[in-house]
Design a protein around this motif. Structure first.
Motif, PDB file in Angstrom:
ATOM      1  N   GLY A 607       0.826  -1.196   0.000  1.00 24.29           N
ATOM      2  CA  GLY A 607       0.000   0.000   0.000  1.00 24.29           C
ATOM      3  C   GLY A 607       0.863   1.250   0.000  1.00 24.29           C
ATOM      4  N   GLU A 618      -5.040   5.446   0.798  1.00 18.48           N
ATOM      5  CA  GLU A 618      -4.067   4.413   0.463  1.00 18.48           C
ATOM      6  C   GLU A 618      -4.583   3.495  -0.638  1.00 18.48           C
ATOM      7  N   PRO A 619      -4.097   3.621  -1.846  1.00 19.81           N
ATOM      8  CA  PRO A 619      -4.336   2.561  -2.838  1.00 19.81           C
ATOM      9  C   PRO A 619      -3.481   1.345  -2.483  1.00 19.81           C
ATOM     10  N   VAL A 656      -7.022  -5.422  -5.924  1.00 16.23           N
ATOM     11  CA  VAL A 656      -6.599  -4.021  -6.000  1.00 16.23           C
ATOM     12  C   VAL A 656      -7.739  -3.173  -5.478  1.00 16.23           C
ATOM     13  N   LEU A 658      -8.783   0.652  -2.819  1.00 17.91           N
ATOM     14  CA  LEU A 658      -8.470   1.930  -2.183  1.00 17.91           C
ATOM     15  C   LEU A 658      -9.020   1.915  -0.771  1.00 17.91           C
ATOM     16  N   ARG A 659      -8.198   2.447   0.159  1.00 15.69           N
ATOM     17  CA  ARG A 659      -8.576   2.491   1.566  1.00 15.69           C
ATOM     18  C   ARG A 659      -8.508   3.944   2.047  1.00 15.69           C
ATOM     19  N   SER A 677     -12.977   0.877   2.840  1.00 19.13           N
ATOM     20  CA  SER A 677     -12.150   0.379   1.746  1.00 19.13           C
ATOM     21  C   SER A 677     -13.011  -0.396   0.769  1.00 19.13           C
ATOM     22  N   GLY A 679     -12.449  -2.973  -2.936  1.00 16.16           N
ATOM     23  CA  GLY A 679     -11.470  -3.602  -3.808  1.00 16.16           C
ATOM     24  C   GLY A 679     -12.106  -4.579  -4.776  1.00 16.16           C
TER      25      GLY A 679
END
Length: 755
Positions: A607, A618-619, A656, A658-659, A677, A679
């Motif tokens: 991340g 965070e991706p 994959v 994003l958070r 998040s 994904g």
């Protein structure tokens, strides 16, 4: 030119007897005294009703005759006594007579017009009886010299003796004796093991183990509209209609009614025994899927043999698993057909008079108006008023003695006896498709374990540009406590889901508790361990089971500025138990299985934090590996038990997403951190789950396939953490996985303490 006859009014009910044996009825439903039907022009000269068969008209004529005295009974009475005139006793709801009904000196009729039904006991001096509604039981010892009529909504059970004839437009069950002939009209039904003078069938006659088969002193005549509904029993025995005269089949329909049970491959049944058999059945209706009836006609008998037909089992399967199972059934070896009874078998009815050769019995002697004297009149027909005769088993003795042996597997025997509606269900249940779903259900139950370790590492967060863990003050990491010390966390799991593409969706739910601890070993690395226990319940229409699981794991976090690397691996040991439900066509079984299994998981996630200040964006991307191994086992139970071979399955996946997280410091110093998040997860390789198994007896190995692993799925996670002090944090989270073949959701509660 039609005949005209003159009747005295008190003999109008004789039309009941005259009407039998002719053409079709008109509507006979409404028998109310208020029915507006034209009365005969001259009550003393009534045209014959042979050509019309209108019981309503006959009864209406009696009602409207000036000499008829009606009397309604709508409350309990001990004794009912008629007058010297022609009495019409109408029994309504609430009406009954405890001791006796005496008709008096006239020509008298009883009309049962009560939907509540009841019992009609000792009756005397009644010429006829009409039953228009309700279920009634008749126990008169010797009465109704002209006969009885059961109309559309009536149900009459005769346990006594009827001196005259009977006609059934409704339902007539004869367990006693009807001295005259019986006519069963279209729409009417007749059953019972009693004796009748003759039997003419335009409707349906039911022959079964419950009611037995009738004994006919004279002739049996089945018309083209007539139906003989004959019950077949798996023990090879069946009732037989005994006819003293000629049995004319007349192109009627034979409807085979099969009872649940294990049928032998070949069984002989004698339907009719008579002095002479004329004609054949025009159509045979059979509801068994894999067995066909074969009729054999001799001069004195009609026999039926059930044998295996050429319909393959797999032709009625509705799924690939059902077809695979059906193709691998070991069928029983053909058994030679039983012989049809010879013509020498006696019908059990003495040929003592010419009445056995005609449709009508011998003329009855006159019955005195005063029936108080119960002395029986001379008659060539034996009096069976005491009780219903028991069906003879003579014809079936040989079939019983020579009953072929059944197959080694009772489940396949029951499958052979299944009808076309239940055969498909039987194949699906016996196939045991639900066993193939154990792998996916187990993998779904351990997903939260690796998720919990990831959640614990993510709570340590990553900073926004700092090179080490020490420089974060407002980032999500602060909520977890001091970064210089170790940390202990406890997480409760509540997880459930459904594998919903299956014919019978498998639902699973998991509850568990995980305990973990981690320590900082330098400025960039942190190591931790985890252990826990969970229980999973599984349930579907065909299977229920439980899974006791123990979990061990280790994880590592490397934090280098905004970059985070999270590694982890787990091992889970499972003790599983299953119980399948198998029930069809009288067959029932509850096979139970017990097995050991294990799962291994490993993951690596990277991340990069793009956030600033107290916001984390965070991706991330991750790779995961799962492996499932199950030992083979043999179910304990009856004939449906399966021997299930071992199973192993592994797959790789990538995610994959994003958070997002934000730390808010409250006025009291506590820190509140909402997080979210999302994904996209992709699974590589073979997504099919299958296992190989077979019946313990009577089958060979076959494959069954379960619900596929989701090739692509959406992962979502939302939670809220509260730092109640510098060293203590509590949190709760909701997560879900939505795929094309399954739905999973969970709730996590977490407590963390830094030291």
């Amino acid at each position: 030119m039609s005949d005209q006859h003159t009747f005295r009014p008190k003999h109008l009910t004789l039309a009941i007897a005259l009407a039998l044996g002719c053409a079709e009825f008109t509507n006979a439903q409404d028998l109310s005294a208020h029915t507006e039907l034209p009365a005969p022009a001259d009550a003393k000269e009534v045209p014959r009703v042979e050509s019309k068969r209108d019981l309503r008209g006959v009864f209406q004529a009696f009602i409207e005759n000036n000499s008829t005295v009606p009397k309604e009974i709508d409350s309990p009475e001990n004794v009912v006594k008629g007058t010297d005139a022609d009495d019409l006793i109408v029994v309504k709801n609430g009406g009954s007579f405890k001791d006796r009904a005496e008709g008096g000196k006239g020509t008298n009729v009883i009309h049962l017009d009560a939907s509540d039904g009841g019992e009609l006991g000792d009756t005397r001096n009644f010429a006829g009886l009409f039953s228009s509604q309700g279920s009634w039981t008749l126990t008169s010892k010797s009465d109704f010299k002209e006969g009885v009529a059961v109309l559309n909504d009536g149900i009459l059970t005769n346990n006594g003796k009827i001196l005259g004839r009977a006609i059934a437009v409704g339902q007539l069950i004869n367990n006693g004796e009807i001295r005259g002939g019986v006519d069963v009209e279209e729409g009417g039904t007749f059953a019972g093991a009693g004796t009748v003078g003759s039997l003419n069938v335009h409707g349906q006659v039911n022959v079964n183990r419950l009611h037995g088969a009738p004994t006919v002193r004279g002739n049996l005549s089945l018309s083209k509209t007539g139906v003989l509904a004959y019950e077949i029993n798996p023990d090879g025995q069946g009732e037989t209609i005994k006819v003293g005269g000629t049995a004319s089949l007349g192109g009627s329909t034979l409807k085979i009614v099969t009872m649940p049970g294990d049928y032998p491959q070949s069984s002989q049944h004698t339907l009719i025994e008579a002095k002479k058999i004329e004609g054949e059945f025009g159509e045979v209706l059979n509801d068994l899927a894999f067995m066909d009836p074969k009729l054999e006609y001799t001069k004195k008998n009609v026999g039926l043999t059930y044998t295996r037909n050429d319909v393959p089992f797999e032709s009625l399967a509705t799924s690939d698993n059902g077809r695979e199972f059906a193709k691998n059934i070991t069928e029983p070896q053909p058994i030679p057909e039983a012989e049809v009874p010879s013509d020498s078998v006696s019908s059990g009815i003495a040929d003592t008079s010419a009445a056995a050769e005609t449709s009508d019995p011998a003329p009855l002697p006159a019955v005195a108006a005063d029936a108080s004297d119960n002395t029986q009149q001379p008659s060539p027909i034996a009096d069976i008023s005491g009780a219903a005769p028991k069906p003879s088993t003579t014809a079936n003795a040989s079939a019983t003695d020579q009953k072929p042996p059944t197959t080694t597997n009772a489940a396949i025997d029951a499958l052979l006896a299944s009808n076309k509606q239940t055969a498909s269900l039987a194949l699906e249940q016996l196939a045991g498709s639900s066993n193939a779903n154990l792998a996916k259900a187990t993998l779904s139950s351990v997903d939260p374990v690796s998720g919990s370790m990831l959640s614990a590492m993510r709570q340590l967060g990553n900073t926004h540009g700092s090179g080490n863990l020490r420089d974060r003050k407002n980032a999500p990491r602060v909520a977890a406590g001091s970064e210089d010390n170790g940390r202990v966390w406890l997480q409760a799991l509540g997880h459930g889901g459904k594998l919903d593409r299956d014919v019978s969706p498998l639902q699973h739910s998991t509850k568990g508790l995980l305990l973990g601890a981690d320590w900082s070993i330098d400025e960039e690395w942190r190591l931790g361990v985890m252990g826990g226990k969970s229980q999973t319940q599984m349930d579907s229409r065909e299977l229920e089971g439980n899974l006791d699981s123990w979990h061990l794991g280790a994880y590592a976090l490397r934090q280098n500025g905004p970059m985070s690397l999270r590694l982890g691996a787990t091992y889970s040991s499972h003790d599983g138990n299953t119980a399948r439900r198998v029930a069809f066509t009288g067959f029932s079984d509850r096979p139970k299985g017990s097995y050991d299994a294990s799962t291994q998981q490993a993951f690596a996630e990277v991340g990069y934090n793009l956030g600033r200040a107290n916001i984390s964006i965070e991706p991330f991307a991750s790779l995961g590996y799962q492996r499932y191994q199950r030992d083979g086992y043999t179910e304990k139970g009856g004939a449906a038990a399966l021997k299930v071979q071992d199973q192993a399955q592994s797959n790789m996946n990538s995610t994959v997403g994003l958070r997002l997280a934000k730390v808010d410091t409250l006025d009291n110093g506590m820190r509140l951190t909402p997080r979210f998040s999302a994904g996209w997860k992709h699974t590589y390789g073979d997504v099919y789950t299958h296992t190989r198994q077979r019946l313990v007896t009577g089958g060979s190995n076959y494959n069954v396939y379960g619900v596929e692993l989701d090739r692509n799925s959406l992962l979502v996670d939302a939670g809220l953490d509260l730092g109640v002090s510098a060293n203590h944090t509590v949190g709760v989270g909701l997560n879900g996985e939505i795929g094309s073949d399954s739905r999973n959701h969970g709730v996590m509660g977490q407590w963390r303490m830094a030291f």
